[in-house]
Design a protein around this motif. Structure first.
Motif, PDB file in Angstrom:
ATOM      1  N   TYR A   4       0.285   7.677  31.123  1.00  0.00           N
ATOM      2  CA  TYR A   4      -0.233   8.834  31.738  1.00  0.00           C
ATOM      3  C   TYR A   4       0.114   8.992  33.243  1.00  0.00           C
ATOM      4  CZ  TYR A   4      -2.479   9.222  27.195  1.00  0.00           C
ATOM      5  OH  TYR A   4      -2.877   9.120  25.964  1.00  0.00           O
ATOM      6  N   LEU A   5       0.628  10.088  33.404  1.00  0.00           N
ATOM      7  CA  LEU A   5       0.869  10.491  34.857  1.00  0.00           C
ATOM      8  C   LEU A   5      -0.099  11.499  35.378  1.00  0.00           C
ATOM      9  CD1 LEU A   5       2.575  10.667  37.525  1.00  0.00           C
ATOM     10  CD2 LEU A   5       3.641  12.665  36.403  1.00  0.00           C
ATOM     11  N   ILE A   6      -0.909  11.068  36.380  1.00  0.00           N
ATOM     12  CA  ILE A   6      -2.109  11.810  36.891  1.00  0.00           C
ATOM     13  C   ILE A   6      -1.748  12.141  38.441  1.00  0.00           C
ATOM     14  CG2 ILE A   6      -4.399  11.749  37.493  1.00  0.00           C
ATOM     15  CD1 ILE A   6      -4.763   9.568  35.487  1.00  0.00           C
ATOM     16  N   ASP A  73       5.569  17.035  45.871  1.00  0.00           N
ATOM     17  CA  ASP A  73       4.906  16.387  46.836  1.00  0.00           C
ATOM     18  C   ASP A  73       3.560  15.751  46.373  1.00  0.00           C
ATOM     19  OD1 ASP A  73       3.554  18.414  47.218  1.00  0.00           O
ATOM     20  OD2 ASP A  73       4.273  18.917  49.188  1.00  0.00           O
ATOM     21  N   GLY A  74       2.867  15.081  47.061  1.00  0.00           N
ATOM     22  CA  GLY A  74       1.577  14.742  46.913  1.00  0.00           C
ATOM     23  C   GLY A  74       1.368  13.365  46.507  1.00  0.00           C
ATOM     24  N   GLY A  75       0.421  13.029  45.642  1.00  0.00           N
ATOM     25  CA  GLY A  75       0.072  11.831  45.085  1.00  0.00           C
ATOM     26  C   GLY A  75      -0.016  11.739  43.644  1.00  0.00           C
ATOM     27  N   PHE A  76       0.366  10.403  43.126  1.00  0.00           N
ATOM     28  CA  PHE A  76       0.377  10.222  41.567  1.00  0.00           C
ATOM     29  C   PHE A  76       0.073   8.687  41.265  1.00  0.00           C
ATOM     30  CE2 PHE A  76       4.405   8.891  43.043  1.00  0.00           C
ATOM     31  CZ  PHE A  76       4.649   7.791  42.357  1.00  0.00           C
ATOM     32  N   CYS A  77      -0.411   8.585  39.821  1.00  0.00           N
ATOM     33  CA  CYS A  77      -0.509   7.407  39.595  1.00  0.00           C
ATOM     34  C   CYS A  77      -0.163   7.150  38.057  1.00  0.00           C
ATOM     35  CB  CYS A  77      -1.884   6.679  39.931  1.00  0.00           C
ATOM     36  SG  CYS A  77      -3.176   7.422  38.649  1.00  0.00           S
ATOM     37  N   VAL A  78       0.320   6.252  37.518  1.00  0.00           N
ATOM     38  CA  VAL A  78       0.711   6.025  36.340  1.00  0.00           C
ATOM     39  C   VAL A  78      -0.358   4.826  35.470  1.00  0.00           C
ATOM     40  CG1 VAL A  78       2.348   5.276  34.564  1.00  0.00           C
ATOM     41  CG2 VAL A  78       3.120   6.746  36.352  1.00  0.00           C
ATOM     42  N   LEU A  79      -1.223   5.356  34.572  1.00  0.00           N
ATOM     43  CA  LEU A  79      -1.953   4.409  34.046  1.00  0.00           C
ATOM     44  C   LEU A  79      -1.735   4.444  32.577  1.00  0.00           C
ATOM     45  CD1 LEU A  79      -5.352   5.576  35.139  1.00  0.00           C
ATOM     46  CD2 LEU A  79      -3.963   4.052  36.336  1.00  0.00           C
ATOM     47  N   GLU A 103      -3.334  16.757  37.582  1.00  0.00           N
ATOM     48  CA  GLU A 103      -2.742  17.498  36.596  1.00  0.00           C
ATOM     49  C   GLU A 103      -2.392  16.146  35.643  1.00  0.00           C
ATOM     50  OE1 GLU A 103       2.099  18.061  36.237  1.00  0.00           O
ATOM     51  OE2 GLU A 103       0.867  19.926  36.717  1.00  0.00           O
ATOM     52  N   LEU A 104      -2.740  16.089  34.431  1.00  0.00           N
ATOM     53  CA  LEU A 104      -2.526  14.815  33.384  1.00  0.00           C
ATOM     54  C   LEU A 104      -1.442  15.156  32.540  1.00  0.00           C
ATOM     55  CD1 LEU A 104      -3.647  12.429  32.308  1.00  0.00           C
ATOM     56  CD2 LEU A 104      -5.053  13.786  30.770  1.00  0.00           C
ATOM     57  N   ARG A 105      -0.402  14.350  32.547  1.00  0.00           N
ATOM     58  CA  ARG A 105       0.764  14.251  31.447  1.00  0.00           C
ATOM     59  C   ARG A 105       0.981  13.139  30.821  1.00  0.00           C
ATOM     60  NH1 ARG A 105       4.732  18.522  32.325  1.00  0.00           N
ATOM     61  NH2 ARG A 105       3.885  19.865  33.864  1.00  0.00           N
ATOM     62  N   GLU A 106       1.389  13.327  29.680  1.00  0.00           N
ATOM     63  CA  GLU A 106       1.632  11.794  28.924  1.00  0.00           C
ATOM     64  C   GLU A 106       3.088  11.466  28.911  1.00  0.00           C
ATOM     65  OE1 GLU A 106       0.833  10.047  24.240  1.00  0.00           O
ATOM     66  OE2 GLU A 106      -0.549  11.588  24.945  1.00  0.00           O
ATOM     67  N   PHE A 107       3.439  10.255  28.969  1.00  0.00           N
ATOM     68  CA  PHE A 107       4.884   9.938  28.655  1.00  0.00           C
ATOM     69  C   PHE A 107       5.219   9.601  27.132  1.00  0.00           C
ATOM     70  CE2 PHE A 107       4.218   8.497  33.272  1.00  0.00           C
ATOM     71  CZ  PHE A 107       5.526   8.877  33.975  1.00  0.00           C
ATOM     72  N   GLY A 108       6.247  10.156  26.810  1.00  0.00           N
ATOM     73  CA  GLY A 108       6.923   9.779  25.650  1.00  0.00           C
ATOM     74  C   GLY A 108       6.939   8.496  25.408  1.00  0.00           C
TER      75      GLY A 108
END
Length: 113
Positions: A4-6, A73-79, A103-108
């Protein structure tokens, strides 16, 4: 488990200058917690001092970006997490630490990643 991308855009973090150190420490604490839980994959912030480049399929490089990502821009993490519900819980922790919505997105799914 899914990845997930947060993330959040820089303009979303409207924090007074005197609170930035506390926000940074709170965010790092959540990331330390994610690392300890074994769910952290990668994270960071987009360096807005370096302009984006467009690299074409023929290798040509231009100083541009896709119009819809001009303000990426901004920050992100992948969990990597066991469920969508777990991703929401982690996004909530990060939102609280950063004092802004995430924002929450799920990777395929990719069997080789």
């Amino acid at each position: 488990m899914a990845k997930y991308l947060i993330s959040f855009p820089a303009r979303a973090m409207a924090v007074p200058a005197e609170d930035l150190a506390a926000v940074g420490e709170a965010a790092r604490e959540v990331i330390r917690e994610a690392k300890a839980a074994g769910v952290y994959v990668f994270g960071g912030g987009i360096n807005d001092n370096v302009a984006p480049l467009m690299v074409a399929s023929d290798g040509a490089v231009t100083n541009e970006t896709y119009p819809q990502t001009e303000e990426f821009d901004g920050g992100f993490c992948v969990l990597e997490l066991p469920s969508h519900e777990a991703a929401i819980q982690w996004a909530a922790k990060i939102a609280k630490a950063c004092r802004c919505s995430q924002e929450l997105r799920e990777f395929g799914y990719d069997p080789e990643s």
